[in-house]
Structures are given as structure tokens and as C-alpha cells.
Design an enzyme around this catalytic site. Sequence first.
Site, PDB file in Angstrom:
ATOM      1  N   ASN A  42      -9.636  63.215  -7.435  1.00 36.94           N
ATOM      2  CA  ASN A  42      -9.676  61.754  -7.384  1.00 36.94           C
ATOM      3  C   ASN A  42      -8.549  61.211  -8.256  1.00 36.94           C
ATOM      4  O   ASN A  42      -8.510  61.470  -9.464  1.00 36.94           O
ATOM      5  CB  ASN A  42     -11.029  61.251  -7.871  1.00 36.94           C
ATOM      6  CG  ASN A  42     -11.148  59.761  -7.628  1.00 36.94           C
ATOM      7  OD1 ASN A  42     -11.512  59.312  -6.543  1.00 36.94           O
ATOM      8  ND2 ASN A  42     -10.790  58.974  -8.630  1.00 36.94           N
ATOM      9  N   ARG A  98      31.473  42.732  26.365  1.00 38.40           N
ATOM     10  CA  ARG A  98      30.338  41.808  26.486  1.00 38.40           C
ATOM     11  C   ARG A  98      29.216  42.092  25.490  1.00 38.40           C
ATOM     12  O   ARG A  98      28.323  41.281  25.331  1.00 38.40           O
ATOM     13  CB  ARG A  98      29.807  41.848  27.939  1.00 38.40           C
ATOM     14  CG  ARG A  98      30.714  41.144  28.924  1.00 38.40           C
ATOM     15  CD  ARG A  98      30.411  41.508  30.367  1.00 38.40           C
ATOM     16  NE  ARG A  98      30.987  42.799  30.742  1.00 38.40           N
ATOM     17  CZ  ARG A  98      30.846  43.353  31.941  1.00 38.40           C
ATOM     18  NH1 ARG A  98      30.138  42.751  32.875  1.00 38.40           N
ATOM     19  NH2 ARG A  98      31.390  44.528  32.203  1.00 38.40           N
ATOM     20  N   LYS A 119      30.275  50.462  22.907  1.00 40.46           N
ATOM     21  CA  LYS A 119      29.044  50.152  23.654  1.00 40.46           C
ATOM     22  C   LYS A 119      28.084  51.327  23.755  1.00 40.46           C
ATOM     23  O   LYS A 119      26.875  51.176  23.567  1.00 40.46           O
ATOM     24  CB  LYS A 119      29.431  49.667  25.054  1.00 40.46           C
ATOM     25  CG  LYS A 119      28.251  49.415  25.954  1.00 40.46           C
ATOM     26  CD  LYS A 119      28.634  48.647  27.191  1.00 40.46           C
ATOM     27  CE  LYS A 119      29.470  49.454  28.154  1.00 40.46           C
ATOM     28  NZ  LYS A 119      29.681  48.699  29.419  1.00 40.46           N
ATOM     29  N   ASN A 135       8.322  61.269 -12.235  1.00 38.16           N
ATOM     30  CA  ASN A 135       8.953  62.499 -11.750  1.00 38.16           C
ATOM     31  C   ASN A 135      10.454  62.526 -11.990  1.00 38.16           C
ATOM     32  O   ASN A 135      11.101  63.498 -11.695  1.00 38.16           O
ATOM     33  CB  ASN A 135       8.659  62.682 -10.254  1.00 38.16           C
ATOM     34  CG  ASN A 135       9.178  61.523  -9.422  1.00 38.16           C
ATOM     35  OD1 ASN A 135       9.248  60.396  -9.903  1.00 38.16           O
ATOM     36  ND2 ASN A 135       9.542  61.809  -8.191  1.00 38.16           N
ATOM     37  N   ASP A 187      27.510  54.263  30.012  1.00 42.08           N
ATOM     38  CA  ASP A 187      26.663  53.073  29.902  1.00 42.08           C
ATOM     39  C   ASP A 187      25.594  53.010  30.993  1.00 42.08           C
ATOM     40  O   ASP A 187      25.041  51.948  31.260  1.00 42.08           O
ATOM     41  CB  ASP A 187      27.529  51.793  29.904  1.00 42.08           C
ATOM     42  CG  ASP A 187      28.236  51.550  31.233  1.00 42.08           C
ATOM     43  OD1 ASP A 187      28.289  52.469  32.076  1.00 42.08           O
ATOM     44  OD2 ASP A 187      28.747  50.430  31.422  1.00 42.08           O
ATOM     45  N   ALA A 240      33.512  56.997  28.506  1.00 43.94           N
ATOM     46  CA  ALA A 240      32.942  56.294  27.351  1.00 43.94           C
ATOM     47  C   ALA A 240      34.028  55.704  26.476  1.00 43.94           C
ATOM     48  O   ALA A 240      33.870  55.571  25.270  1.00 43.94           O
ATOM     49  CB  ALA A 240      32.086  57.259  26.541  1.00 43.94           C
TER      50      ALA A 240
END
Length: 463
Positions: A380, A17, A24, A389, A106, A11
Site C-alpha cells: 500500500n 495546397r 505532403k 529517483n 499521396d 513523392a
Amino acid sequence: MSADIHVVILAAGQGTRMKSQLPKVLHRLAGRSMIEHVLTTAATLSPRTVTVVVGHRADLLRRHLSAWPGLQFAVQEPQLGTAHALQQAEPFLKGHSGTLLLLSGDVPLLTAQTVRRLVEGHRAATASATVATAVVDRPYGYGRIVRTKGQLARIVEERDATPAERQIKEINGGIYVFDLPPLFDALRGIAAHNAQGEFYLTDLVGIYRRKRKTVETLMVDDAQEIRGINSRTELAEVSTVVRQKKNEELMAAGVTLVDPAATYIDPDVQIGPDTVIHPGVVIEGQTRIGSACEIQAHVRIVDSQIGDRVAINNFCLLVGAKVANGVVIGPFAHLRPETNLGEGAKIGNFVELKKTSLGARSKVNHLSYLGDAEIGENVNVGAGTITCNYDGQRKSRTVIEDGAFIGSDSQLIAPVRVGKGAYVGAGSSITADVPAGALGIGRGRQVNVEGWADRRKASPEKT
Ligand code: UD1
Ligand code: CA
């Protein structure tokens, strides 16, 4: 899997690219970085050691993987090719014998089943090396498997291949199993005589063949599995493959996807049967959704737990929320982390909740912000209610007990408590607790000036 398996993951490359600031392997697909997909697969073998070869932006990679226990990091600087990369792992494998599985950061779709088959095949054949291959329609860019009389002779890279070799459709997956003892000595025999001037790991095949060592190949069943990602286009293509697979699993298990091509569901997400998912829905991370739910178009759900028969209307965002059975949400609702909705609760449009629990059958139907609040059952909450708050320094809690009624356009200035069954008059600023059963009103009293309008008409300059 039996003991003495070691894993190395390459890696260190930049991934030119990708045209990216990020290495990558840190690019994500299906909700996880490529390297994490690979590590997850590797972990299924319970390997004795896992070494990640890092180089380009090594600091970022180390930080990204800090939550993975027991990883060893070998640094490759500069990056002189795949053989050179593997050489950097030598100090970490000194004194070990056994089998090395070499993975590429990859190549994220490789399955646990395939690596297991590779290792088992390698051991059964008592080979020195085993290469994973696949036959593909578009071999462009991959190393080609060159065979003589059916036997693997060498691997040739695209840039170094003759026109005839470029016609070969069997490709190198970049995934190998090696016997550790002869490996690192043999790697020293690799030269950089090729179009890129790099030390190619693939040259090891030719070296082993000349030494009459056994090199086996294993052809994977599904060529998609060993697709390497080198560009954003490939990243998108492979992401689509992962999504399609997930979508098919879900549909086979009884989930309706109105338009699978426009549905984005991460691999770990669970969804119950008879749930209907409309186009443009994105479901991420560790989300679980029950059965017979309906998720309307353009909803995004992240790391949330949703019960059965829940309806989520268009354009809602849920992150880290818990939603019980029979809840109705949206359109345009925002449920932030630690929102907890009880059975049959209702959240309407333009409502934001954060660290708030709402009891069964309670309703917040329009235009409200509730944060750090504990709300009972059958409450409600009127349109335009706001829990104040935050005073600029501290967050404080609002408690609304069962059966309370909060009139529209009220502010509840926390810390504050509205008792059981109490009422808050519309337009109130509530700064003190409202006892159970009481009416709390906190607003200026209305004054009516009799005849004011008529007097204004008569002599407008005086009003
Ligand atoms: C490589 C193989 C090719 C195979 C393909 C499969 C070689 C020479 N070629 O080509 O035969 O078909 O993978 O996907 O091995 N890396 C390093 N250090 C380096 C160079 C690369 O760590 O110096 C890492 C990269 O980060 C990447 C992996 O090795 O994770 C593969 O490198 P990449 O440059 O993508 O190789 P390919 O050209 O794809
Ligand atoms: Ca590659």
C-alpha cells in the site's frame, strides 16, 4: 507475387495546397505518414527494387524513411511534373526488364489486394500499361478517363479539360503498372504543353495508343482506395474513412464503441470482445487491449498492453505501459514507458509512474510519483508518496518488498529499499533502507506547548 516486380513511388512534390513546411507525404493519417502507408502496401508484393522519387525537403523524407531497408532514392530537382518525376528513376532500373508498379505517395488507402489485382490483370492482358481508375461522384481535381467506343483514349487533367470532359466521372487514380522495356524511351516523348507547363505522366496513354500499344484500365471496387490527398480537408476526410473502417471491424468483433464518430483507434490496435470504449478515447500504435475492459471518456493509450477486465477511468494517459488483468486506473493517471502493473493492482487519481513495476494487488491510490521503482505484491503506497529517483545527475532505484506499507506524504530517497512487510511512518523522508518487518520513521518529533493558546489570548504581545 512472381519475380521481377519493381516499385516506384512519386513523392517529390511539395503539396502546395497543404500549406505546410513538411512535404505532403509526411503528413500522418491513422498514426502513420502517407508514404509509410504506401510503402507498407508495396512491400506485400516483395518487389525486387523500391525507388522513392524525392525532391522537396528530400532530406526530411530520407531521414523519415531511414528505418526502411533497401529503399533507393531518386532525386527530382526541380519538380517538373509526374512524367519528369518517373524519369528520375531510370538510372535505378537500368538493365531490368519486368513490371513496374508506379504508386503515388499521396494515395495512402490503396490496398495490397488491389495492387495485386492490378499487376495480375496487367500481365494477363499482356498490356504495355494499365491504369487504375474509379467512378466517383465528385471527380473535381482528378484526371478524367476519356474513352472512345469504350476504349481508353487519353487522360485529361482538370485544368486542361473541356466542360464536357469535366462531366466525366471516371477518374485516374494515379496508380499504374508498366512494362519496363518501352517505358523510359516513351517518357522522352512527353511535352509540357498544358495549363501547368508540366510533364504529365498521363500523356503517356495517348502516346502508347498512337503506337498501338495495349493500355488497359482496371476499375477499383472501392473508389475510396484511390483517393489522393492534396489538402488538409482531404487528409481529414480520408482519416475519417480509415477510422470508420477500423471501428466497424472492432464492433463486428464484439467491441462496444459508445460513439464511433468520436473514437480514434489506429489500424494496428487489437481489442477483445465486450470491451467498452467511451467517447473521446484515442488508442494509438501497437496497443493491445483484452476483453471486458471499460475505457472511460478522454483516455489516450499509446503502444501499451492491457489485459482483461481492466477499468481505465477518465482522463488517463498511458504510453508504453503493461497492465495485467483486473487492474483499475485513474481518473487522471499518467503511466509512462516501462510501467508494469500486476494483476488486480490499483492506481488512483493524480498518480504518475515511470519505469516502475507494481506487483499484484498493490495500490497507489492518490497523488504520487513513483519512478525507477520495483514494488512487490500487496503493497500500500499512501497518498502523496514520492520516489526521489533523480539527484540531478543520476537516476536511482527504489525497491519496496511485498506487503510493505508506505505512510502518506513520504519521500523515498533512492537508492533505498523497504523490506518485506515493513512500515514507513507518514510524513517520513526515508534515506536509509528499512529492514523487513521494521517501522521506519524519518521526521521531526512533534512538540506540544501546553497552555500556549490561553497565554496568547491573555497577553498577545508576548507570544
Ligand atoms: C495526378 C494525376 C491525375 C490523377 C491524380 C490522382 C498527373 C499529371 N495527374 O494529379 O491524373 O487523377 O494524380 O491522385 O499525373 N510528384 C512528383 N514530382 C512532380 C509532381 C508530382 O514527385 O514533379 C508526385 C507528388 O509528390 C505526388 C504525386 O506525384 O505524390 C502526384 O502529384 P500531384 O501534384 O498530387 O498530382 P495531381 O494533381 O493530384
Ligand atoms: Ca495528388
